[in-house]
Design an enzyme around this catalytic site. Sequence first.
Site, short mmCIF file in Angstrom:
data_model
loop_
_atom_site.label_atom_id
_atom_site.label_comp_id
_atom_site.label_asym_id
_atom_site.label_seq_id
_atom_site.Cartn_x
_atom_site.Cartn_y
_atom_site.Cartn_z
N ASN A 29 23.77 159.65 3.92
CA ASN A 29 22.93 158.75 4.86
C ASN A 29 22.50 159.49 5.82
O ASN A 29 22.68 160.98 5.98
CB ASN A 29 24.15 157.79 5.56
CG ASN A 29 25.27 158.48 6.05
OD1 ASN A 29 25.03 159.26 6.82
ND2 ASN A 29 26.23 157.90 5.57
N CYS A 30 21.35 158.83 6.53
CA CYS A 30 20.48 159.47 7.18
C CYS A 30 21.29 160.60 8.47
O CYS A 30 22.30 160.19 8.82
CB CYS A 30 19.83 158.65 7.90
SG CYS A 30 18.63 157.78 6.83
N GLY A 31 20.65 161.45 9.04
CA GLY A 31 21.37 162.17 10.17
C GLY A 31 20.35 161.67 11.28
O GLY A 31 18.93 161.57 11.39
N ASN A 259 20.22 155.17 11.61
CA ASN A 259 20.72 155.73 10.56
C ASN A 259 21.67 154.52 9.90
O ASN A 259 22.76 153.94 10.71
CB ASN A 259 21.74 156.80 10.82
CG ASN A 259 22.70 157.07 9.55
OD1 ASN A 259 22.58 156.87 8.55
ND2 ASN A 259 23.83 157.81 9.97
#
Length: 507
Positions: A29-31, A259
């Site tokens: 998943n995104c940072g 996120n």
Amino acid sequence: MSQEIKDFIKNRELLKKNHIYKDSYEHDNCGVGLVAAINGESRRDIVEKGVEALKAVFHRGAVDADGKTGDGAGIMLEVSHSFFSKQVTKTGHLAEQDNLLGVGMIFLPKRDFGAQEKCRAIVEYEIIKAGMSLYGWRQVPVNTEIIGEKANFTKPEIEQIIFTPKDSHENIEKRLYLTRRRIENKIKALNINDFYICSLSTETIVYKGMFLAEQLSEFYPDLLDPDFKSKFAIYHQRYSTNTFPTWSLAQPFRVLAHNGEINTLKGNINWMSAHEPRITHPFFNERINDLKPILDSDASDSASLDAAFELLVQTDRDLPMAKSMIIPEAWSNRPDMSEELKNMYAYCNAVIEPWDGPAAVCGNFGDWIISGMDRNGLRPLRYILTNDGLLISGSEVGMINIEEKDILKKGRVGPGELVAINYKEKKFYESLELKNILSNRQDFSEWNKKTIQLDAILASEQIDQPKLETNSFFYQQAKSFNLSLEILDLILDPMVKTGQEATGSMG
């Protein structure tokens, strides 16, 4: 491959050997994260730390087969007067120290010079109409050699338009919000593709693109200039799951970086469309239609979430309250929660439907910068306060190297929580303190008395509910096989009557 990545891989292999680290610890998943000065002063080291932190979350983004094209990375910063006043000088003008500078960071259609000129003309016209004086356009320096073939092929023409208010600074961010929406709607009506405004503001500017996190400051040399200072930095490394990577869908957006995934997106979009006819505000007045549609049907879930936040903060909700309304914590049947806070959430729920799903957000608008979590807390978000007055919050521990002796406090942003800085007050707020302030601003219980409660309607109708005698043989048999009234009514009854399997769906 940069030295930072080589060092990371080397250290990771060493940790594997010592059974401290496993690949399964990594999450797709995104940072996301932020660095901000509690006293609201612009500092060069905040820009540097923001870039450093973004490089540290490179592993949270996907990489194309060419090894250079990424899902997208970016950073939101303050419009640096010390940096942009130099750029104004290059246009042949002079920016005084007390001049308020505004900058539009704009993606223009690639290789279509006719479309580019049409876009520039519309942008200039609307900005002048909003009461601004133009200093001119600036070709943003970029290093295309470091990005991948696919990123280069789709790269827009990247330019900045620099301006200053002619007279009044009052409601300037609202004026620019309205101006941006008018520009977007006009250009969309001309069927011009690949036009996008990253930011149009006197307060914030966004540098982003379809490159890797480690390439941000190399691609945009502006960020390496010692005069580029900021009181905050919000950064994001994208891991694209719901939409195909594009330059415009890289984050941050105009208010926040996100996120997670919004699981209720279709419902939220439909509800916002339903609310549009009755949206009103004293400043926008009859111009409110220029803001519509509030949400773009082609946008990602994160871009839609950002647009919903932007509407609330531009119509005078402060950022912590906007977060409480759009991404509330779990509040019903909570004996540990004050009645004031429950009343506030009940009010919020009556105004706008919650955007539910994994959501860790970092956002900046006006006097506030926040780091917050949705009610489930399924994305990591931590924070530290430093001796030199910084708040650092994000997806990872150790994104920025801070000596333990320089840390005043550290903690986790848990489910439904948020931490924040108010620049004007020069104060850091923990979650509980902030929620107490929000919930005691108004008597939300009085407003809630005016709402219509469905439970009360059902109770007043005195609807007879079918009951089973608890001592009956059938009841005991049904209980043994876990057959509820719903199963008997919706599944067994149609099967008995028609001799066919019952069909149905959830929701």
